[in-house]
Design a protein around this motif. Structure first.
Motif, mmCIF file in Angstrom:
data_model
loop_
_atom_site.group_PDB
_atom_site.id
_atom_site.type_symbol
_atom_site.label_atom_id
_atom_site.label_comp_id
_atom_site.label_asym_id
_atom_site.label_seq_id
_atom_site.Cartn_x
_atom_site.Cartn_y
_atom_site.Cartn_z
ATOM 1 N N PRO A 125 0.960 -1.254 -0.072
ATOM 2 C CA PRO A 125 -0.111 -0.122 0.225
ATOM 3 C C PRO A 125 0.975 1.152 -0.088
ATOM 4 O O PRO A 125 1.691 1.282 0.774
ATOM 5 N N VAL A 126 0.577 2.236 -0.902
ATOM 6 C CA VAL A 126 1.197 3.551 -0.884
ATOM 7 C C VAL A 126 0.441 4.686 -0.370
ATOM 8 O O VAL A 126 -0.812 4.842 -1.022
ATOM 9 N N VAL A 127 0.933 5.340 0.458
ATOM 10 C CA VAL A 127 0.106 6.431 1.070
ATOM 11 C C VAL A 127 0.964 7.752 0.464
ATOM 12 O O VAL A 127 2.083 8.120 0.772
ATOM 13 N N ALA A 128 -0.022 8.708 -0.175
ATOM 14 C CA ALA A 128 0.457 9.916 -0.498
ATOM 15 C C ALA A 128 0.516 10.967 0.697
ATOM 16 O O ALA A 128 -0.725 11.080 1.181
ATOM 17 N N ALA A 129 1.442 11.463 0.873
ATOM 18 C CA ALA A 129 1.419 12.652 1.934
ATOM 19 C C ALA A 129 1.472 14.008 1.046
ATOM 20 O O ALA A 129 2.522 14.436 1.015
ATOM 21 N N VAL A 130 0.662 14.916 0.830
ATOM 22 C CA VAL A 130 0.619 15.672 0.081
ATOM 23 C C VAL A 130 0.867 16.912 0.558
ATOM 24 O O VAL A 130 0.014 17.618 1.220
ATOM 25 N N ASN A 131 1.983 17.568 0.713
ATOM 26 C CA ASN A 131 2.453 18.635 1.553
ATOM 27 C C ASN A 131 2.173 19.905 0.759
ATOM 28 O O ASN A 131 2.564 20.841 1.620
ATOM 29 N N GLY A 132 2.080 20.165 -0.468
ATOM 30 C CA GLY A 132 1.824 21.470 -1.105
ATOM 31 C C GLY A 132 1.258 21.332 -2.392
ATOM 32 O O GLY A 132 0.483 20.429 -2.722
ATOM 33 N N ALA A 151 -1.995 17.985 3.342
ATOM 34 C CA ALA A 151 -1.877 19.280 4.116
ATOM 35 C C ALA A 151 -3.101 20.206 3.853
ATOM 36 O O ALA A 151 -3.599 20.287 2.545
ATOM 37 N N ARG A 152 -3.265 21.048 4.938
ATOM 38 C CA ARG A 152 -4.497 22.138 4.400
ATOM 39 C C ARG A 152 -3.898 23.231 3.472
ATOM 40 O O ARG A 152 -4.709 23.733 2.437
ATOM 41 N N SER A 153 -2.698 23.314 3.132
ATOM 42 C CA SER A 153 -2.265 24.295 2.098
ATOM 43 C C SER A 153 -1.995 23.383 0.793
ATOM 44 O O SER A 153 -1.600 24.031 0.078
ATOM 45 N N ALA A 154 -2.402 22.120 0.563
ATOM 46 C CA ALA A 154 -2.098 21.463 -0.557
ATOM 47 C C ALA A 154 -3.070 21.928 -1.588
ATOM 48 O O ALA A 154 -4.221 22.546 -1.133
ATOM 49 N N ARG A 155 -2.861 22.010 -2.692
ATOM 50 C CA ARG A 155 -3.669 22.060 -3.884
ATOM 51 C C ARG A 155 -3.295 21.142 -5.154
ATOM 52 O O ARG A 155 -2.283 20.883 -5.166
ATOM 53 N N GLY A 195 -8.231 23.442 -3.943
ATOM 54 C CA GLY A 195 -7.750 23.395 -2.642
ATOM 55 C C GLY A 195 -8.189 21.989 -1.906
ATOM 56 O O GLY A 195 -8.833 21.157 -2.236
ATOM 57 N N ALA A 196 -7.389 21.709 -0.714
ATOM 58 C CA ALA A 196 -7.426 20.562 -0.124
ATOM 59 C C ALA A 196 -8.851 20.011 0.361
ATOM 60 O O ALA A 196 -9.303 18.908 0.212
ATOM 61 N N ALA A 197 -9.507 21.017 0.985
ATOM 62 C CA ALA A 197 -10.866 20.808 1.519
ATOM 63 C C ALA A 197 -11.583 20.422 0.308
ATOM 64 O O ALA A 197 -12.616 19.435 0.549
ATOM 65 N N ASP A 198 -11.595 20.930 -1.018
ATOM 66 C CA ASP A 198 -12.587 20.623 -1.843
ATOM 67 C C ASP A 198 -12.307 19.295 -2.531
ATOM 68 O O ASP A 198 -13.142 18.520 -2.893
ATOM 69 N N ALA A 199 -11.073 18.978 -2.567
ATOM 70 C CA ALA A 199 -10.321 17.843 -3.062
ATOM 71 C C ALA A 199 -10.983 16.656 -2.179
ATOM 72 O O ALA A 199 -11.313 15.582 -2.670
#
Length: 286
Positions: A125-132, A151-155, A195-199
């Protein structure tokens, strides 16, 4: 696809006399294994982690190695700085001279598509940690992962249309399966930053966390996965990834075959035994 600006953010490039990755590729793609978790970190923050061909090939090799290594049971993929991955950095990557029929298709097939396939085909399993910022191929790299933390700042940006290009890296395969064809077309036709929230709201992201909590959350998820029944997870990943490409009969046959294979593993026997003995299972990944 690389862009000199991603959503209004200037992406600097190394000077023309720098090598293709701005340094040794091992320093541009960091790698380590701890506690059965393989961590792959894109490390060109000055370019929002845009991938050169050498870096792309390094990530592919690391994913293949993690897939084959019995001591690795989960993978975390992330980046440093303000970007997760701004796409493919093609500066200096194309041969000079006339472009012949088939050249572009070959480049895509052996480049972007091979990278995405490496994630989809990885047996862990591969987990993406999208930092930006995750743009173009970088967005598709995240979407190909089994679980996506942001992250909340990710887009996320389907940047191709801004350059008059068709999406590559399997985008037209991945996006409709994640959000449906209408949402996929909206993202690809307009190329607006999401944005991250919409994603998270539309199903591209599993969970959004505070920027400072991203690494710890990704580690916690990966550690939990690494303690699970590794072969069962691999077979489940394959079943889910293939589920939208076939009919019910094919899906049922694949499920039965996966069950047959999994029941030969030690972890399956341990799972049944622990249930009978009323104790937590102790999975070993075998």
């Amino acid at each position: 696809m690389a862009a000199d600006d991603i959503g209004g953010v200037d992406v600097p490039h190394p000077p023309d006399d720098a090598d293709e990755a701005g340094g040794p590729v091992g320093a541009q793609v960091l790698h380590g294994v701890e506690g059965a978790v393989c961590r792959i970190t894109l490390n060109r923050p000055e370019a929002l982690n845009a991938l050169t061909p050498a870096q792309r090939d390094r990530v592919i090799d690391l994913l293949a190695g993690a897939s084959a290594d019995p001591e690795v049971r989960a993978v975390v993929l992330t980046g440093t700085g303000r970007g997760f991955c701004a796409g493919a950095d093609l500066r200096g990557g194309g041969a000079a001279g006339e472009r012949l029929p088939g050249d572009v298709a070959r480049t895509i097939r052996l480049g972007a598509q091979r990278l995405i396939a490496a994630v989809l085909d990885c047996e862990k399993p591969v987990v993406a940690a999208v930092n930006g910022t995750a743009a173009g191929l970088g967005a598709h790299l995240a979407f190909a992962c089994d679980l996506v933390l942001a992250a909340r700042s990710a887009r996320f940006i389907e940047v191709f249309v801004r350059r008059g290009l068709v999406p590559d890296g399997g985008g037209a395969h991945l996006l409709p399966r994640l959000v449906g064809p209408q949402r996929a077309k909206e993202l690809m036709f307009f190329g607006d930053a999401l944005g991250a929230a919409d994603a998270e709201r539309i199903g591209l992201v599993n969970r959004v966390v505070a920027d400072g909590d991203l690494a710890a959350t990704a580690d916690a998820w990966a550690t939990r996965l690494a303690a699970g029944p590794t072969r069962a997870l691999a077979l489940t990943k394959h079943l889910v990834n293939a589920s939208l490409d076939g009919d019910r009969a094919a899906a049922f046959a694949a499920e039965a075959s996966a069950q047959e294979i999994n029941m030969t593993t030690r972890d399956a026997r341990e799972g049944v035994t622990s249930f009978v003995e009323r104790r937590p299972p102790r999975f070993t990944g075998r």
